[in-house]
Design a protein around this motif. Structure first.
Motif, PDB file in Angstrom:
ATOM      1  N   GLN A  27      21.141  17.784  45.383  1.00 57.12           N
ATOM      2  CA  GLN A  27      21.127  17.473  46.811  1.00 57.12           C
ATOM      3  C   GLN A  27      21.859  16.142  47.026  1.00 57.12           C
ATOM      4  O   GLN A  27      22.986  16.021  46.595  1.00 57.12           O
ATOM      5  CB  GLN A  27      19.704  17.508  47.366  1.00 57.12           C
ATOM      6  CG  GLN A  27      19.112  18.919  47.254  1.00 57.12           C
ATOM      7  CD  GLN A  27      17.669  19.023  47.660  1.00 57.12           C
ATOM      8  OE1 GLN A  27      16.922  18.061  47.664  1.00 57.12           O
ATOM      9  NE2 GLN A  27      17.257  20.241  47.991  1.00 57.12           N
ATOM     10  N   ASP A  28      21.245  15.156  47.637  1.00 58.99           N
ATOM     11  CA  ASP A  28      21.945  13.891  47.902  1.00 58.99           C
ATOM     12  C   ASP A  28      21.670  12.814  46.858  1.00 58.99           C
ATOM     13  O   ASP A  28      22.125  11.684  47.001  1.00 58.99           O
ATOM     14  CB  ASP A  28      21.553  13.350  49.285  1.00 58.99           C
ATOM     15  CG  ASP A  28      22.047  14.236  50.406  1.00 58.99           C
ATOM     16  OD1 ASP A  28      23.067  14.931  50.202  1.00 58.99           O
ATOM     17  OD2 ASP A  28      21.411  14.254  51.476  1.00 58.99           O
ATOM     18  N   LYS A  29      20.904  13.127  45.818  1.00 59.17           N
ATOM     19  CA  LYS A  29      20.502  12.109  44.844  1.00 59.17           C
ATOM     20  C   LYS A  29      21.294  12.243  43.548  1.00 59.17           C
ATOM     21  O   LYS A  29      21.489  13.348  43.047  1.00 59.17           O
ATOM     22  CB  LYS A  29      19.009  12.225  44.556  1.00 59.17           C
ATOM     23  CG  LYS A  29      18.481  11.127  43.636  1.00 59.17           C
ATOM     24  CD  LYS A  29      16.977  11.129  43.584  1.00 59.17           C
ATOM     25  CE  LYS A  29      16.423  10.071  42.649  1.00 59.17           C
ATOM     26  NZ  LYS A  29      16.643   8.701  43.070  1.00 59.17           N
ATOM     27  N   ILE A  30      21.735  11.095  43.008  1.00 58.66           N
ATOM     28  CA  ILE A  30      22.327  11.056  41.679  1.00 58.66           C
ATOM     29  C   ILE A  30      21.360  10.342  40.756  1.00 58.66           C
ATOM     30  O   ILE A  30      20.592   9.476  41.184  1.00 58.66           O
ATOM     31  CB  ILE A  30      23.711  10.380  41.661  1.00 58.66           C
ATOM     32  CG1 ILE A  30      23.641   8.931  42.165  1.00 58.66           C
ATOM     33  CG2 ILE A  30      24.725  11.193  42.451  1.00 58.66           C
ATOM     34  CD1 ILE A  30      24.955   8.166  42.042  1.00 58.66           C
ATOM     35  N   ASN A  31      21.398  10.725  39.478  1.00 64.26           N
ATOM     36  CA  ASN A  31      20.513  10.092  38.509  1.00 64.26           C
ATOM     37  C   ASN A  31      21.138  10.227  37.124  1.00 64.26           C
ATOM     38  O   ASN A  31      22.055  11.027  36.916  1.00 64.26           O
ATOM     39  CB  ASN A  31      19.119  10.735  38.533  1.00 64.26           C
ATOM     40  CG  ASN A  31      18.088   9.875  37.826  1.00 64.26           C
ATOM     41  OD1 ASN A  31      18.003   8.674  38.069  1.00 64.26           O
ATOM     42  ND2 ASN A  31      17.317  10.472  36.945  1.00 64.26           N
ATOM     43  N   GLY A  32      20.626   9.449  36.207  1.00 66.17           N
ATOM     44  CA  GLY A  32      21.113   9.517  34.838  1.00 66.17           C
ATOM     45  C   GLY A  32      20.113   8.920  33.881  1.00 66.17           C
ATOM     46  O   GLY A  32      19.187   8.214  34.284  1.00 66.17           O
ATOM     47  N   GLN A  33      20.306   9.229  32.607  1.00 60.43           N
ATOM     48  CA  GLN A  33      19.420   8.712  31.572  1.00 60.43           C
ATOM     49  C   GLN A  33      20.171   8.619  30.257  1.00 60.43           C
ATOM     50  O   GLN A  33      21.176   9.288  30.052  1.00 60.43           O
ATOM     51  CB  GLN A  33      18.206   9.619  31.390  1.00 60.43           C
ATOM     52  CG  GLN A  33      18.541  10.975  30.753  1.00 60.43           C
ATOM     53  CD  GLN A  33      17.311  11.658  30.219  1.00 60.43           C
ATOM     54  OE1 GLN A  33      16.625  12.308  30.981  1.00 60.43           O
ATOM     55  NE2 GLN A  33      17.052  11.504  28.924  1.00 60.43           N
ATOM     56  N   ILE A  34      19.651   7.789  29.369  1.00 55.30           N
ATOM     57  CA  ILE A  34      20.185   7.699  28.017  1.00 55.30           C
ATOM     58  C   ILE A  34      19.616   8.857  27.197  1.00 55.30           C
ATOM     59  O   ILE A  34      18.441   9.211  27.339  1.00 55.30           O
ATOM     60  CB  ILE A  34      19.790   6.353  27.360  1.00 55.30           C
ATOM     61  CG1 ILE A  34      20.349   5.173  28.153  1.00 55.30           C
ATOM     62  CG2 ILE A  34      20.227   6.316  25.898  1.00 55.30           C
ATOM     63  CD1 ILE A  34      21.865   5.061  28.169  1.00 55.30           C
ATOM     64  N   ALA A  35      20.453   9.439  26.351  1.00 53.27           N
ATOM     65  CA  ALA A  35      20.014  10.504  25.435  1.00 53.27           C
ATOM     66  C   ALA A  35      20.732  10.308  24.109  1.00 53.27           C
ATOM     67  O   ALA A  35      21.837   9.767  24.056  1.00 53.27           O
ATOM     68  CB  ALA A  35      20.332  11.881  26.013  1.00 53.27           C
ATOM     69  N   ASN A  36      20.077  10.747  23.048  1.00 58.22           N
ATOM     70  CA  ASN A  36      20.728  10.663  21.737  1.00 58.22           C
ATOM     71  C   ASN A  36      21.009  12.032  21.139  1.00 58.22           C
ATOM     72  O   ASN A  36      21.647  12.133  20.107  1.00 58.22           O
ATOM     73  CB  ASN A  36      19.924   9.798  20.771  1.00 58.22           C
ATOM     74  CG  ASN A  36      18.592  10.422  20.428  1.00 58.22           C
ATOM     75  OD1 ASN A  36      18.133  11.332  21.111  1.00 58.22           O
ATOM     76  ND2 ASN A  36      17.956   9.938  19.378  1.00 58.22           N
ATOM     77  N   VAL A  37      20.544  13.100  21.784  1.00 65.17           N
ATOM     78  CA  VAL A  37      20.796  14.434  21.252  1.00 65.17           C
ATOM     79  C   VAL A  37      21.814  15.136  22.140  1.00 65.17           C
ATOM     80  O   VAL A  37      21.483  15.669  23.199  1.00 65.17           O
ATOM     81  CB  VAL A  37      19.504  15.260  21.128  1.00 65.17           C
ATOM     82  CG1 VAL A  37      19.820  16.655  20.594  1.00 65.17           C
ATOM     83  CG2 VAL A  37      18.500  14.558  20.218  1.00 65.17           C
ATOM     84  N   VAL A  38      23.048  15.067  21.720  1.00 67.79           N
ATOM     85  CA  VAL A  38      24.182  15.769  22.342  1.00 67.79           C
ATOM     86  C   VAL A  38      25.035  16.271  21.180  1.00 67.79           C
ATOM     87  O   VAL A  38      25.365  15.481  20.295  1.00 67.79           O
ATOM     88  CB  VAL A  38      25.022  14.827  23.236  1.00 67.79           C
ATOM     89  CG1 VAL A  38      26.256  15.547  23.766  1.00 67.79           C
ATOM     90  CG2 VAL A  38      24.186  14.265  24.381  1.00 67.79           C
ATOM     91  N   PHE A  39      25.340  17.548  21.172  1.00 63.69           N
ATOM     92  CA  PHE A  39      26.195  18.066  20.096  1.00 63.69           C
ATOM     93  C   PHE A  39      27.023  19.245  20.577  1.00 63.69           C
ATOM     94  O   PHE A  39      26.640  19.956  21.498  1.00 63.69           O
ATOM     95  CB  PHE A  39      25.382  18.438  18.857  1.00 63.69           C
ATOM     96  CG  PHE A  39      24.292  19.451  19.100  1.00 63.69           C
ATOM     97  CD1 PHE A  39      23.033  19.050  19.514  1.00 63.69           C
ATOM     98  CD2 PHE A  39      24.527  20.802  18.893  1.00 63.69           C
ATOM     99  CE1 PHE A  39      22.030  19.984  19.739  1.00 63.69           C
ATOM    100  CE2 PHE A  39      23.530  21.738  19.105  1.00 63.69           C
ATOM    101  CZ  PHE A  39      22.263  21.321  19.532  1.00 63.69           C
ATOM    102  N   GLN A  40      28.177  19.402  19.930  1.00 68.37           N
ATOM    103  CA  GLN A  40      29.061  20.511  20.267  1.00 68.37           C
ATOM    104  C   GLN A  40      28.499  21.791  19.678  1.00 68.37           C
ATOM    105  O   GLN A  40      28.092  21.824  18.515  1.00 68.37           O
ATOM    106  CB  GLN A  40      30.467  20.253  19.725  1.00 68.37           C
ATOM    107  CG  GLN A  40      31.456  21.311  20.154  1.00 68.37           C
ATOM    108  CD  GLN A  40      32.884  20.971  19.759  1.00 68.37           C
ATOM    109  OE1 GLN A  40      33.168  19.866  19.308  1.00 68.37           O
ATOM    110  NE2 GLN A  40      33.778  21.922  19.932  1.00 68.37           N
ATOM    111  N   VAL A  41      28.491  22.849  20.487  1.00 66.88           N
ATOM    112  CA  VAL A  41      27.960  24.138  20.050  1.00 66.88           C
ATOM    113  C   VAL A  41      29.094  25.089  19.663  1.00 66.88           C
ATOM    114  O   VAL A  41      29.038  25.739  18.631  1.00 66.88           O
ATOM    115  CB  VAL A  41      27.087  24.768  21.161  1.00 66.88           C
ATOM    116  CG1 VAL A  41      26.555  26.128  20.746  1.00 66.88           C
ATOM    117  CG2 VAL A  41      25.937  23.835  21.527  1.00 66.88           C
ATOM    118  N   THR A  42      30.114  25.179  20.520  1.00 68.12           N
ATOM    119  CA  THR A  42      31.279  26.027  20.229  1.00 68.12           C
ATOM    120  C   THR A  42      32.537  25.303  20.696  1.00 68.12           C
ATOM    121  O   THR A  42      32.479  24.407  21.524  1.00 68.12           O
ATOM    122  CB  THR A  42      31.207  27.387  20.962  1.00 68.12           C
ATOM    123  OG1 THR A  42      31.212  27.170  22.371  1.00 68.12           O
ATOM    124  CG2 THR A  42      29.985  28.182  20.553  1.00 68.12           C
ATOM    125  N   SER A  43      33.685  25.766  20.165  1.00 71.88           N
ATOM    126  CA  SER A  43      34.957  25.186  20.589  1.00 71.88           C
ATOM    127  C   SER A  43      35.734  26.129  21.501  1.00 71.88           C
ATOM    128  O   SER A  43      36.577  25.699  22.269  1.00 71.88           O
ATOM    129  CB  SER A  43      35.812  24.813  19.377  1.00 71.88           C
ATOM    130  OG  SER A  43      36.073  25.949  18.590  1.00 71.88           O
TER     131      SER A  43
END
Length: 177
Positions: A27-43
């Protein structure tokens, strides 16, 4: 038998992670957070996965909007910036106040401060993994922002002396001796 009875939790510290800022808009709100689990699944096509705690506002907003962006943070990032996005809730403060960002093609913010590169994603699937959800996102855009070295979770702990918030997937409650 409980997991802490069969395993030294420090073994998990040997896994490699990065430090990322996950952002979204609902809607009209933006938000964000720190994360350490991000990984590529497919190319082909490029897809990545992120893991977020169900209690976090960012989780709820991604669940409702179906979009997220990943800003890959660099070593120049400081603890004040990480603290704002990693240890405070968007329910209580506007995390984007005084932050340099642009709006991506998917409508979610892309944080430029301390970011080496970014990825824009559309959620394709969500997997319930208990306290957290794993979001699989199709990468729709991405680019470099500067030439800094990506920040690793190991560097965050050893050099920046960072701690894990309780909502992190890698948080381990200290046992009483």
């Amino acid at each position: 038998m409980k997991s802490e009875e069969i395993m030294d939790e420090k073994v998990l510290y040997t896994l490699n992670y990065g430090v990322y800022l996950i952002s979204t808009k609902f809607q009209d709100k933006i938000n964000g957070q720190i994360a350490n689990v991000v990984f590529q699944v497919t190319s082909e096509p490029p897809k990545i996965a992120i893991c977020l705690n169900k209690k976090n506002l960012t989780h709820l907003m991604i669940l409702n909007s179906g979009i997220f962006n990943v800003s890959i943070l660099g070593r120049s990032c400081n603890m004040k910036f990480i603290g704002k996005f990693g240890f405070k809730s968007g329910r209580d403060i506007n995390k984007f106040e005084d932050v340099n960002y642009i709006i991506g093609k998917n409508g979610a913010p892309i944080v430029k401060d301390f970011s080496v590169a970014y990825l824009e994603c559309e959620v394709e699937k969500m997997l319930d993994v208990g306290t957290h959800s794993l979001f699989i996102g199709k990468v729709t855009e991405g680019n470099f922002l500067n030439e800094d070295t990506p920040l690793t979770y190991s560097y965050y702990h050893s050099e920046l002396k960072g701690k894990e918030p309780e909502n992190a997937p890698t948080f381990v409650k200290k046992r009483k001796e």
